[in-house]
Design an enzyme around this catalytic site. Sequence first.
Site, PDB file in Angstrom:
ATOM      1  N   LYS A   1     -11.646  -3.503  18.510  1.00 38.15           N
ATOM      2  CA  LYS A   1     -10.329  -3.763  18.728  1.00 38.15           C
ATOM      3  C   LYS A   1      -9.770  -3.418  20.215  1.00 38.15           C
ATOM      4  O   LYS A   1      -8.436  -3.444  20.464  1.00 38.15           O
ATOM      5  CB  LYS A   1      -9.335  -3.101  18.009  1.00 38.15           C
ATOM      6  CG  LYS A   1      -9.544  -3.708  16.443  1.00 38.15           C
ATOM      7  CD  LYS A   1      -8.442  -3.031  15.331  1.00 38.15           C
ATOM      8  CE  LYS A   1      -9.034  -3.276  13.787  1.00 38.15           C
ATOM      9  NZ  LYS A   1      -7.984  -3.109  12.882  1.00 38.15           N
TER      10      LYS A   1
ATOM     11  N   LYS B   1       8.857 -16.856 -10.871  1.00 37.08           N
ATOM     12  CA  LYS B   1       8.217 -15.612 -11.195  1.00 37.08           C
ATOM     13  C   LYS B   1       7.243 -16.161 -12.247  1.00 37.08           C
ATOM     14  O   LYS B   1       7.297 -17.073 -13.118  1.00 37.08           O
ATOM     15  CB  LYS B   1       9.321 -15.039 -12.040  1.00 37.08           C
ATOM     16  CG  LYS B   1       8.712 -13.617 -12.648  1.00 37.08           C
ATOM     17  CD  LYS B   1       9.566 -12.834 -13.658  1.00 37.08           C
ATOM     18  CE  LYS B   1       9.012 -11.625 -14.158  1.00 37.08           C
ATOM     19  NZ  LYS B   1       9.882 -11.241 -15.240  1.00 37.08           N
TER      20      LYS B   1
ATOM     21  N   ASN C   1       0.747  -1.220  -0.048  1.00 36.09           N
ATOM     22  CA  ASN C   1       0.060  -0.019  -0.134  1.00 36.09           C
ATOM     23  C   ASN C   1       1.006   1.216   0.108  1.00 36.09           C
ATOM     24  O   ASN C   1       1.917   1.093  -0.112  1.00 36.09           O
ATOM     25  CB  ASN C   1      -1.070   0.081   1.331  1.00 36.09           C
ATOM     26  CG  ASN C   1      -0.380  -0.166   2.739  1.00 36.09           C
ATOM     27  OD1 ASN C   1       0.489   0.725   2.954  1.00 36.09           O
ATOM     28  ND2 ASN C   1      -0.281  -1.314   3.173  1.00 36.09           N
TER      29      ASN C   1
ATOM     30  N   PHE D   1      -4.586   3.298  14.728  1.00 32.16           N
ATOM     31  CA  PHE D   1      -4.751   4.140  13.817  1.00 32.16           C
ATOM     32  C   PHE D   1      -5.925   3.889  12.874  1.00 32.16           C
ATOM     33  O   PHE D   1      -6.062   2.669  12.429  1.00 32.16           O
ATOM     34  CB  PHE D   1      -3.476   4.487  12.657  1.00 32.16           C
ATOM     35  CG  PHE D   1      -2.498   5.576  13.252  1.00 32.16           C
ATOM     36  CD1 PHE D   1      -2.001   5.367  14.665  1.00 32.16           C
ATOM     37  CD2 PHE D   1      -2.268   6.789  12.859  1.00 32.16           C
ATOM     38  CE1 PHE D   1      -1.060   6.278  15.007  1.00 32.16           C
ATOM     39  CE2 PHE D   1      -1.604   7.756  13.109  1.00 32.16           C
ATOM     40  CZ  PHE D   1      -1.092   7.397  14.162  1.00 32.16           C
TER      41      PHE D   1
HETATM   42  N1  CTP Z   1      -4.238  -3.336  11.783  1.00 34.64           N
HETATM   43  C1  CTP Z   1      -3.682  -4.418  12.105  1.00 34.64           C
HETATM   44  N2  CTP Z   1      -3.628  -5.609  11.514  1.00 34.64           N
HETATM   45  C2  CTP Z   1      -4.251  -5.735  10.467  1.00 34.64           C
HETATM   46  C3  CTP Z   1      -4.948  -4.771   9.826  1.00 34.64           C
HETATM   47  C4  CTP Z   1      -4.835  -3.204  10.714  1.00 34.64           C
HETATM   48  O1  CTP Z   1      -2.850  -4.102  13.371  1.00 34.64           O
HETATM   49  N3  CTP Z   1      -4.412  -6.807   9.420  1.00 34.64           N
HETATM   50  C5  CTP Z   1      -4.323  -2.151  12.502  1.00 34.64           C
HETATM   51  C6  CTP Z   1      -3.593  -1.035  11.990  1.00 34.64           C
HETATM   52  O2  CTP Z   1      -2.305  -1.050  12.097  1.00 34.64           O
HETATM   53  C7  CTP Z   1      -4.359   0.243  12.281  1.00 34.64           C
HETATM   54  C8  CTP Z   1      -5.393  -0.142  12.683  1.00 34.64           C
HETATM   55  O3  CTP Z   1      -5.731  -1.762  12.722  1.00 34.64           O
HETATM   56  O4  CTP Z   1      -3.791   0.679  13.788  1.00 34.64           O
HETATM   57  C9  CTP Z   1      -6.807  -0.127  11.732  1.00 34.64           C
HETATM   58  O5  CTP Z   1      -6.279  -0.509  10.290  1.00 34.64           O
HETATM   59  P1  CTP Z   1      -7.384  -0.204   9.194  1.00 34.64           P
HETATM   60  O6  CTP Z   1      -6.835  -0.853   8.013  1.00 34.64           O
HETATM   61  O7  CTP Z   1      -7.887   1.352   9.002  1.00 34.64           O
HETATM   62  O8  CTP Z   1      -8.474  -0.936   9.712  1.00 34.64           O
HETATM   63  P2  CTP Z   1      -9.206  -2.266   9.545  1.00 34.64           P
HETATM   64  O9  CTP Z   1      -9.542  -2.989  10.689  1.00 34.64           O
HETATM   65  O10 CTP Z   1      -8.373  -2.955   8.566  1.00 34.64           O
HETATM   66  O11 CTP Z   1     -10.336  -1.893   8.607  1.00 34.64           O
HETATM   67  P3  CTP Z   1     -10.838  -1.576   7.302  1.00 34.64           P
HETATM   68  O12 CTP Z   1      -9.469  -1.978   6.283  1.00 34.64           O
HETATM   69  O13 CTP Z   1     -11.949  -2.481   6.896  1.00 34.64           O
HETATM   70  O14 CTP Z   1     -11.140  -0.015   6.937  1.00 34.64           O
END
Ligand code: CTP
Length: 407
Positions: free
Chosen positions: A341, A289, A210, A323
């Site tokens: 969470k 690959k 990402n 976050f």
């Molecule tokens: N996070 C994590 N592990 C994952 C995904 C997310 O620890 N597999 C943590 C990120 O580091 C961040 C928080 O969860 O602090 C929120 O991440 P975000 O991607 O915004 O939320 P998701 O719970 O993944 O929800 P969505 O992608 O559906 O918005």
Amino acid sequence: MLKGKHIVIGVTGGIAAHRALDLASNLVKAGVEVHVIMTAGAREFIRPLAFEAISGNRVHVDTFKAPPGWRYPHLELARRADLAVIVPATANILAKLACGMADDLLTTTVLAMVCPVLVCPAMNAYMYRNQAVQENLSCLRRRGFIIVEPSVGRQACGDEGPGRLADVAVIMERIGQVLDPPKGDLAGITALVTAGGTREPIDPVRYISNRSSGKMGYALARAAANRGAGVYLVSGPTNLEPPEGVKLVHVETAAEMFRAVMELYPRVDVVVKAAAVADYRPRVTATQKIKKEDDGLVLELEKNVDILLELGKNKRHQLLVGFAAETEDLINNARRKLVKKNLDMLVANDVMQPGAGFGTDTNIAKLIFPDGRIKSLPLMDKLELSDRIWDEVLQLRANAGQKDTAD
Ligand code: CTP
């Protein structure tokens, strides 16, 4: 403050070697027990006798000749030292340290050291700017060496630019900071910060990732270390220099981040999860690959573990800060994540707003708390935002302390 400390000065072969005499003299005046190691190059510039007269100790030059009562010079020097300082550090010693070589007494001793090692580069400006030298410096920084940056100006050879040995006063100040670090308001707190995006391999050359730059997480780690916290920074791949004084753990995939974070979790007081963890990974990673064959390619993805969710489930004494990067319905989405969470605070940002997206040096955040409070912060530098986040962490810890006392 330096009185009674043991400091090893490593002198290598550059024109600035004579300035190491001033450093030795200042340290001795401050009550430090100084031992000097000179390389063969250093001895071309200065005679060991000069350092012996100042330090009152024999200068060490030979790996295989131990002073009376010592068995192995490199191990004795390493064991006694509270700190080592290499001054001046030539391009050659930087390369040898980066490679982990042990072909003379100085390199061998540094390999055996567990104390902080300061490296004070001094060389011609063109040499200093050379990519090989810069990469060696980055490598040393990553491994925890403390680099005392050279100053810029006219050099002995007539060239202008960076590469002049830092002032002895600056080196003395850094030694003081390392041996007696400033006590900030986060002193005594151990923090775990995650940063950057994860990479989920498709095949040996491709991955899913990402846009995360890691800047927010690195700023958080820097701010915490500046304020006296012990900091573990678990980071996905980034192009950033790690902040000084932070223990860096490199990871690549979400699974690796999960393992690193869970291992550290029992030891820390606060976790701030700024990392953008990939939610999915390819179900199968091809060992070779993948060749293009048809018009399209279907990748089957499976879910990664939600690290923060697992931390929330296993929360004991720790404070958890998450976050949320959202593109719509910021507050409601963020509140859902906070509850799901089991977080103590969530930093939500609408990445569609200018100044808040990935890769920027600024952010616009809303701090959301379990009691329903929301603090909306204006656009600010990520380091400033980090300080605001740590201020809130301190407040949350104080509140938790009061609650414990009341219970
Ligand atoms: N996070 C994590 N592990 C994952 C995904 C997310 O620890 N597999 C943590 C990120 O580091 C961040 C928080 O969860 O602090 C929120 O991440 P975000 O991607 O915004 O939320 P998701 O719970 O993944 O929800 P969505 O992608 O559906 O918005």
